[in-house]
Design a protein around this motif. Sequence first.
Motif, PDB file in Angstrom:
ATOM      1  N   LEU A 192       0.840  -1.211   0.000  1.00  0.00           N
ATOM      2  CA  LEU A 192       0.000   0.000   0.000  1.00  0.00           C
ATOM      3  C   LEU A 192       0.871   1.255   0.000  1.00  0.00           C
ATOM      4  CD1 LEU A 192      -2.973  -0.716   2.429  1.00  0.00           C
ATOM      5  CD2 LEU A 192      -3.002  -0.561  -0.057  1.00  0.00           C
ATOM      6  N   ALA A 193       1.917   1.262   0.812  1.00  0.00           N
ATOM      7  CA  ALA A 193       2.813   2.430   0.876  1.00  0.00           C
ATOM      8  C   ALA A 193       3.476   2.656  -0.486  1.00  0.00           C
ATOM      9  CB  ALA A 193       3.868   2.234   1.964  1.00  0.00           C
ATOM     10  N   GLN A 194       3.904   1.572  -1.121  1.00  0.00           N
ATOM     11  CA  GLN A 194       4.513   1.707  -2.443  1.00  0.00           C
ATOM     12  C   GLN A 194       3.486   2.217  -3.449  1.00  0.00           C
ATOM     13  OE1 GLN A 194       5.874  -2.374  -2.747  1.00  0.00           O
ATOM     14  NE2 GLN A 194       8.002  -1.759  -2.535  1.00  0.00           N
ATOM     15  N   PHE A 195       2.255   1.707  -3.349  1.00  0.00           N
ATOM     16  CA  PHE A 195       1.186   2.116  -4.266  1.00  0.00           C
ATOM     17  C   PHE A 195       0.940   3.627  -4.176  1.00  0.00           C
ATOM     18  CE2 PHE A 195      -2.517   1.693  -6.845  1.00  0.00           C
ATOM     19  CZ  PHE A 195      -3.390   2.665  -6.377  1.00  0.00           C
ATOM     20  N   TRP A 196       0.756   4.130  -2.934  1.00  0.00           N
ATOM     21  CA  TRP A 196       0.418   5.546  -2.782  1.00  0.00           C
ATOM     22  C   TRP A 196       1.582   6.463  -3.137  1.00  0.00           C
ATOM     23  CZ3 TRP A 196      -4.275   6.769  -3.335  1.00  0.00           C
ATOM     24  CH2 TRP A 196      -5.303   5.919  -2.894  1.00  0.00           C
ATOM     25  N   SER A 197       2.805   6.019  -2.854  1.00  0.00           N
ATOM     26  CA  SER A 197       3.924   6.897  -3.210  1.00  0.00           C
ATOM     27  C   SER A 197       4.076   6.953  -4.733  1.00  0.00           C
ATOM     28  CB  SER A 197       5.217   6.478  -2.512  1.00  0.00           C
ATOM     29  OG  SER A 197       5.497   5.141  -2.771  1.00  0.00           O
ATOM     30  N   ARG A 198       3.799   5.867  -5.422  1.00  0.00           N
ATOM     31  CA  ARG A 198       3.859   5.895  -6.895  1.00  0.00           C
ATOM     32  C   ARG A 198       2.694   6.709  -7.465  1.00  0.00           C
ATOM     33  NH1 ARG A 198       8.439   3.823  -8.311  1.00  0.00           N
ATOM     34  NH2 ARG A 198       9.127   2.161  -6.958  1.00  0.00           N
ATOM     35  N   PHE A 199       1.540   6.621  -6.802  1.00  0.00           N
ATOM     36  CA  PHE A 199       0.368   7.394  -7.225  1.00  0.00           C
ATOM     37  C   PHE A 199       0.705   8.886  -7.176  1.00  0.00           C
ATOM     38  CE2 PHE A 199      -3.940   8.599  -7.780  1.00  0.00           C
ATOM     39  CZ  PHE A 199      -4.224   9.614  -6.858  1.00  0.00           C
ATOM     40  N   ILE A 200       1.389   9.269  -6.102  1.00  0.00           N
ATOM     41  CA  ILE A 200       1.776  10.671  -5.954  1.00  0.00           C
ATOM     42  C   ILE A 200       2.667  11.088  -7.125  1.00  0.00           C
ATOM     43  CG2 ILE A 200       3.235  12.205  -4.547  1.00  0.00           C
ATOM     44  CD1 ILE A 200       1.972  10.635  -2.096  1.00  0.00           C
ATOM     45  N   ASP A 201       3.645  10.265  -7.467  1.00  0.00           N
ATOM     46  CA  ASP A 201       4.569  10.621  -8.550  1.00  0.00           C
ATOM     47  C   ASP A 201       3.961  10.470  -9.937  1.00  0.00           C
ATOM     48  OD1 ASP A 201       7.943   9.797  -7.367  1.00  0.00           O
ATOM     49  OD2 ASP A 201       6.532  11.392  -6.885  1.00  0.00           O
ATOM     50  N   ASP A 202       3.137   9.458 -10.141  1.00  0.00           N
ATOM     51  CA  ASP A 202       2.633   9.194 -11.494  1.00  0.00           C
ATOM     52  C   ASP A 202       1.376   9.982 -11.834  1.00  0.00           C
ATOM     53  OD1 ASP A 202       3.476   5.641 -11.396  1.00  0.00           O
ATOM     54  OD2 ASP A 202       4.700   7.416 -11.777  1.00  0.00           O
ATOM     55  N   LYS A 203       0.568  10.297 -10.806  1.00  0.00           N
ATOM     56  CA  LYS A 203      -0.711  10.983 -11.092  1.00  0.00           C
ATOM     57  C   LYS A 203      -0.776  12.388 -10.500  1.00  0.00           C
ATOM     58  CE  LYS A 203      -3.367   7.807 -13.132  1.00  0.00           C
ATOM     59  NZ  LYS A 203      -2.970   7.579 -14.455  1.00  0.00           N
ATOM     60  N   CYS A 204      -0.492  12.506  -9.182  1.00  0.00           N
ATOM     61  CA  CYS A 204      -0.692  13.800  -8.506  1.00  0.00           C
ATOM     62  C   CYS A 204       0.213  14.883  -9.045  1.00  0.00           C
ATOM     63  CB  CYS A 204      -0.334  13.689  -7.021  1.00  0.00           C
ATOM     64  SG  CYS A 204      -1.655  13.072  -6.073  1.00  0.00           S
ATOM     65  N   LEU A 205       1.516  14.615  -8.948  1.00  0.00           N
ATOM     66  CA  LEU A 205       2.475  15.671  -9.278  1.00  0.00           C
ATOM     67  C   LEU A 205       2.365  16.112 -10.743  1.00  0.00           C
ATOM     68  CD1 LEU A 205       3.452  15.143  -6.456  1.00  0.00           C
ATOM     69  CD2 LEU A 205       5.786  15.088  -7.294  1.00  0.00           C
ATOM     70  N   PRO A 206       2.259  15.199 -11.692  1.00  0.00           N
ATOM     71  CA  PRO A 206       2.104  15.661 -13.079  1.00  0.00           C
ATOM     72  C   PRO A 206       0.830  16.483 -13.294  1.00  0.00           C
ATOM     73  CG  PRO A 206       2.678  13.337 -13.027  1.00  0.00           C
ATOM     74  CD  PRO A 206       2.388  13.727 -11.624  1.00  0.00           C
ATOM     75  N   ALA A 207      -0.286  16.066 -12.660  1.00  0.00           N
ATOM     76  CA  ALA A 207      -1.549  16.810 -12.840  1.00  0.00           C
ATOM     77  C   ALA A 207      -1.416  18.215 -12.260  1.00  0.00           C
ATOM     78  CB  ALA A 207      -2.703  16.070 -12.168  1.00  0.00           C
TER      79      ALA A 207
END
Lengths: 224, 218
Positions: A96-111
């Motif tokens: 879960l921790a890996q999932f959310w940290s990747r979500f931050i980099d792959d979805k949040c920050l670019p958006a």
Amino acid sequence: MAKEYGEVQLFGVGGSPYARRVRIALEMKGVQYTYFEEDLRNKSDLLLKYNPVHKKVPVLVHNGKPLAESLVILEYIDDTWGNHPILPQQPYDRALAQFWSRFIDDKCLPAITKAAFTANKEERDNSAEESLEALQFLENELKHKFFGGETIGLVDIAAGFIAFWLPAIEEAVGLKLLSCEKFPKLHKWGQEFTNHPVVKENLPPRDKLVGFFKARYASITASK
Amino acid sequence: MADEVVLLDFDLSMFCIRVKIALAEKGIKFEDKEEDLVNTKSALLLQTNPVHKKVPVLIHNGKPICESLIIVEYIDEFWKDNAPLLPTDPYQRAQARFWADFVDNKVHEVAKKIWTGKVEEHEAEKKELIENLKQLEEVLGDKPYFGGDTFGFLDVALIPFYKWFSTYEKVGKLKLDCPKLIDWANRCLERESVSTFLSDENDVYEFVLSHRKRIGVD
């Protein structure tokens, strides 16, 4: 002390949220390291030697062996120095921790970046929508003081961009995404995170950051 | 109590294949639920992966895990006594993770731009794809596997893409230059886990052609 850690070097840039992540992790664990500030317009030979694939910061060099990509580096730091763990022990919680940290980099920050720094208004608006959706996922995920529980963990460190860089971007370009009405838990988390004793010492000067973003915004909107 | 392992799957997805190979390497029995991604996503998929709404999703005793590389790591950690995939040395683990990300961002994402776009507009991506696969050959070096003497995490990450190489060449009108990777791939194909789950390259080609027609680039 120094013998226990070996020789640790970090190549970074003061304003980079990715480099700051690594500094936070190293300092939380009390790891001694030498820091090299890079000029990204004139990258050092060492940086290009240590990260020939991406030519980016941060790069961690431990006993002469280089590593790139901030999330990979954070996991390495946790694997190597066991005190103050930033990843959970149980496999499911780690995933879960890996999932959310990747979500931050792959979805949040670019958006978020596109919502601020795109010349085309329609694209900016679409990215703002995406950013709000992404922030809502994080808001829903926050169940304790930090994403890591009572202490900061991998996801908190990855989300540092939202706590400090996003408000600076909002001020610089006149955007409002992280409102405390829409995201009360995330807003409060941002304050707790930036006030954490290790994080506080590892944030770039805010006015300089706002200035940097203002200049970036100006260059994009001027080229319209 | 027996473990309940369910995989939300799409037959041709390289990402799903990674997970199936990892489960097979560890000898884990699982229920394979094929999603119809062309038409509608199942309620179970939307419920277990609300963030990305994508396959693969591994549901282990009711708990979902998403994102193929994260799932493979989870499988490796949970069933750690059998066929380890990630190395024990922290630096080697970091290198495996780094290059697996490279496969996602610098092989898959680059190739995807070519096979979902007008080929003539992607000369830069074609060049990049060829170079990036050569880069992976350098990482492999003289080792039998990316994992060294044993089949490991990075092998699992890359091998599903092998059956896409001929499609990249045909659709992209390009010529890949990675003979070492071909040898490596054939070595991997000797493993039952790989030969069972790797796609047929004609199926991949047909899928890409119909996808291109559907999105209007051909």
